[in-house]
Design a protein around this motif. Sequence first.
Motif, mmCIF file in Angstrom:
data_model
loop_
_atom_site.group_PDB
_atom_site.id
_atom_site.type_symbol
_atom_site.label_atom_id
_atom_site.label_comp_id
_atom_site.label_asym_id
_atom_site.label_seq_id
_atom_site.Cartn_x
_atom_site.Cartn_y
_atom_site.Cartn_z
ATOM 1 N N UNK A 73 -6.333 31.106 -27.289
ATOM 2 C CA UNK A 73 -6.399 29.866 -27.308
ATOM 3 C C UNK A 73 -6.578 29.568 -25.643
ATOM 4 N N UNK A 74 -7.324 28.460 -25.377
ATOM 5 C CA UNK A 74 -7.426 27.972 -23.899
ATOM 6 C C UNK A 74 -7.530 26.762 -23.955
ATOM 7 N N UNK A 75 -7.009 26.254 -22.780
ATOM 8 C CA UNK A 75 -7.374 24.598 -22.772
ATOM 9 C C UNK A 75 -7.126 24.299 -21.222
ATOM 10 N N UNK A 76 -7.413 22.880 -20.667
ATOM 11 C CA UNK A 76 -7.435 22.359 -19.551
ATOM 12 C C UNK A 76 -6.016 22.053 -19.183
ATOM 13 N N UNK A 77 -5.047 21.922 -20.380
ATOM 14 C CA UNK A 77 -3.768 21.436 -20.139
ATOM 15 C C UNK A 77 -2.891 22.278 -21.039
ATOM 16 N N UNK A 78 -1.402 22.748 -20.705
ATOM 17 C CA UNK A 78 -0.530 23.324 -21.606
ATOM 18 C C UNK A 78 -0.633 22.600 -22.764
ATOM 19 N N UNK A 79 -0.422 21.205 -22.565
ATOM 20 C CA UNK A 79 -0.132 20.446 -23.828
ATOM 21 C C UNK A 79 -0.843 20.690 -25.042
ATOM 22 N N UNK A 80 -2.319 20.607 -24.641
ATOM 23 C CA UNK A 80 -3.186 21.122 -25.772
ATOM 24 C C UNK A 80 -2.838 22.553 -26.356
ATOM 25 N N UNK A 81 -2.427 23.387 -25.941
ATOM 26 C CA UNK A 81 -2.115 24.511 -26.654
ATOM 27 C C UNK A 81 -0.956 24.631 -27.407
ATOM 28 N N UNK A 82 -0.171 23.600 -26.849
ATOM 29 C CA UNK A 82 1.182 23.366 -27.872
ATOM 30 C C UNK A 82 0.668 22.874 -29.503
ATOM 31 N N UNK A 83 -0.650 22.522 -29.468
ATOM 32 C CA UNK A 83 -1.093 22.117 -30.956
ATOM 33 C C UNK A 83 -1.673 23.331 -31.588
ATOM 34 N N UNK A 84 -1.694 24.429 -30.835
ATOM 35 C CA UNK A 84 -2.230 25.545 -31.723
ATOM 36 C C UNK A 84 -1.079 26.214 -32.417
ATOM 37 N N UNK A 85 -1.523 26.437 -33.666
ATOM 38 C CA UNK A 85 -0.216 26.739 -34.495
ATOM 39 C C UNK A 85 0.658 27.891 -34.426
ATOM 40 N N UNK A 86 0.023 28.807 -33.460
ATOM 41 C CA UNK A 86 0.949 30.196 -33.229
ATOM 42 C C UNK A 86 1.747 29.966 -31.900
ATOM 43 N N UNK A 87 1.417 28.987 -31.057
ATOM 44 C CA UNK A 87 2.025 28.763 -29.718
ATOM 45 C C UNK A 87 3.509 28.220 -30.110
ATOM 46 N N UNK A 88 4.235 28.114 -29.015
ATOM 47 C CA UNK A 88 5.730 27.633 -29.013
ATOM 48 C C UNK A 88 6.095 26.983 -27.664
ATOM 49 N N UNK A 89 6.676 26.046 -27.698
ATOM 50 C CA UNK A 89 7.422 25.185 -26.564
ATOM 51 C C UNK A 89 8.500 25.979 -25.979
ATOM 52 N N UNK A 90 8.908 27.104 -26.402
ATOM 53 C CA UNK A 90 10.094 27.798 -25.765
ATOM 54 C C UNK A 90 10.167 27.949 -24.492
ATOM 55 N N UNK A 91 11.055 27.780 -23.660
ATOM 56 C CA UNK A 91 11.367 27.738 -22.180
ATOM 57 C C UNK A 91 11.075 29.071 -21.568
#
Length: 625
Positions: free
Chosen positions: A155-173
Amino acid sequence: MCGICGFIHPNSLQNSDLVIKNMAATIRHRGNEASGTLVEPGLAFGHQRLSILDLDPRSNQPMVSANKRFVITFNGEIYNFRELKSRLLDKPLRTTSDTEVLLELWAQYGPDCLEHLNGMFAFAVYDREQKELYCVRDRLGVKPLFYWGDSSDFAFASEAKALLKYPASSAQTDYTALSDYLSLGYITGEKTIFSGIKKLQPGHYLKIANGNMQKICYWNIVDKLGSARGSASGDEILHLLESAVQYRLISDVPVGSFLSGGIDSAAVTTLAARHCSDIQTFTIGFNERSFDESPHAAQLSDRLGLANHVEFFNEPDLAFLQRLVKYFDQPFADTSALPFFQLCNNTSRTIKTVLCGDGGDEMFAGYETRRADLFALTGYRVFPFWKRFLQFASQFVNLIPADRGKVSLHYKVRQFCEFAHLPPPQSHFSWRLLFTEDEKRALLSAPVNEQLNKHKTWNNFAGLFENARALPMLQQQAVVDLQTWLADDILYKADQASMAHTLEIRAPFLDYRLVEAAFAIPEKHKFTARNTKTLLRQKLSPILPADVLKRKKEGFGSPVSVWLEGRLSEVFCDSMHDRQFKEVFPDTAGIMKLYDEHCSRKRDNGYRLWALFMFALWQKEWQQP
């Protein structure tokens, strides 16, 4: 200017249509005049449009090529798109947009077309026939592109926040990214604060095909220096800058210009006024006199006969900072982000595209750090007792109360005395250093330190210096600034702050022709021990008044050292004692000792404290307890 997003998934992700719409909605602020999606088996593209060229809906995206083989979602501007039409062999076009020209160029030439593009861009192209996905970022990194995943689930996006909406991604630090942030106030290189989410580096593209993902560099300033077109005298600089300004005035909507008291924005605005007599200028002022350049901007606007919009930036409250952190989805401690964010907000109420002076300092040695480089290099190579002298000077500086000026003298002298004894690459890295490795590890929790293992932020820079080792040292340092400070601080700030307000920023100094010509000039010709930007001032003398050319660089920072003692004092202290924050930074006593030293004027810790404060606010917004 727009927002883009998309993904590929081998098994046609369930609810693909809903996922791509959610991703696009997250970046709607980047373009709210049209929203488009394209969903096919295994593929989804999303687009949020800010209409600048060809305002007609026929130019909405995602866009499909005339032969139906290629699909594009594109963010940015191709300034020379009209000339590039000639490479399409008179192929009829359906629109007057640069997007269609780019798409048909790709259909005809593939990645080979990139060398001909003059612009700022991040885009993805999918080849339906070959089942190949390409993701591309412009040479300097003016436009961002983030990505997650591998060759099968990507998945790709202009901003990281959009990728957090992709089901398999994570907001882990990613704690190595946090460590880098504590060193620099920004996150450099491929990493982001979110584990698994990366930045595509400037001048690179990704190719995903046949189960493989390749990252390919198509432009690198070090490679270009051997065949640079520029001359050591820089005679072509003014001509190239004017050409760059003319390109960036191409628009189907009015274009304005940011204007401060510095020579970069003054040059851009003056050249723009030659070709657009009714251009409007936009300025941010400060109530703190030592930070305020608005009188200089108003004076130049008046000389040029241009309307100047001035608004003043006051000490921010918590609500303002929370709003900024919402859009800056990475921890970011550059204090200039605050007034710049407000300037973009003010400007967006009048127009939706604007010129700026970004890049002038990096191309033409405009920072005080360049003079520090020269002094440190001389001391390191010439004086046998250099380190001992610096230690003595540092002890003397510690006896003097810290002032509260813009990048205080106390702060600059202390940084120089502490790091000027190091080898030149490391001293250059250290001028903007907030916390050393030892200081970071003392503040961070044991579990975080365990994850960091032997990670050191300097190693990110060491590889860049190694790649540029054939160049003179001063030029190595300038190249590394281009690849780190410019790409990951200055341009990240410009994109996030402007796009938060649906405003497009165009930077003439970052025209790749001008960049290549500027770097062909030896650094020693660009500045002296007494003055920065000596060559640029000389080349701009035909167009700028003497008082502008002689003006000392002021910078665009905020008086955070003062604010942390004022109305933000209570919320800062509360943040340092917050339970969630203390899970990462348990040494509250150590942090408050830094704060007490700051308030008592023993040491200007403003930048370090601000970095901790901005992380605390970021954590509240982006990390759920």
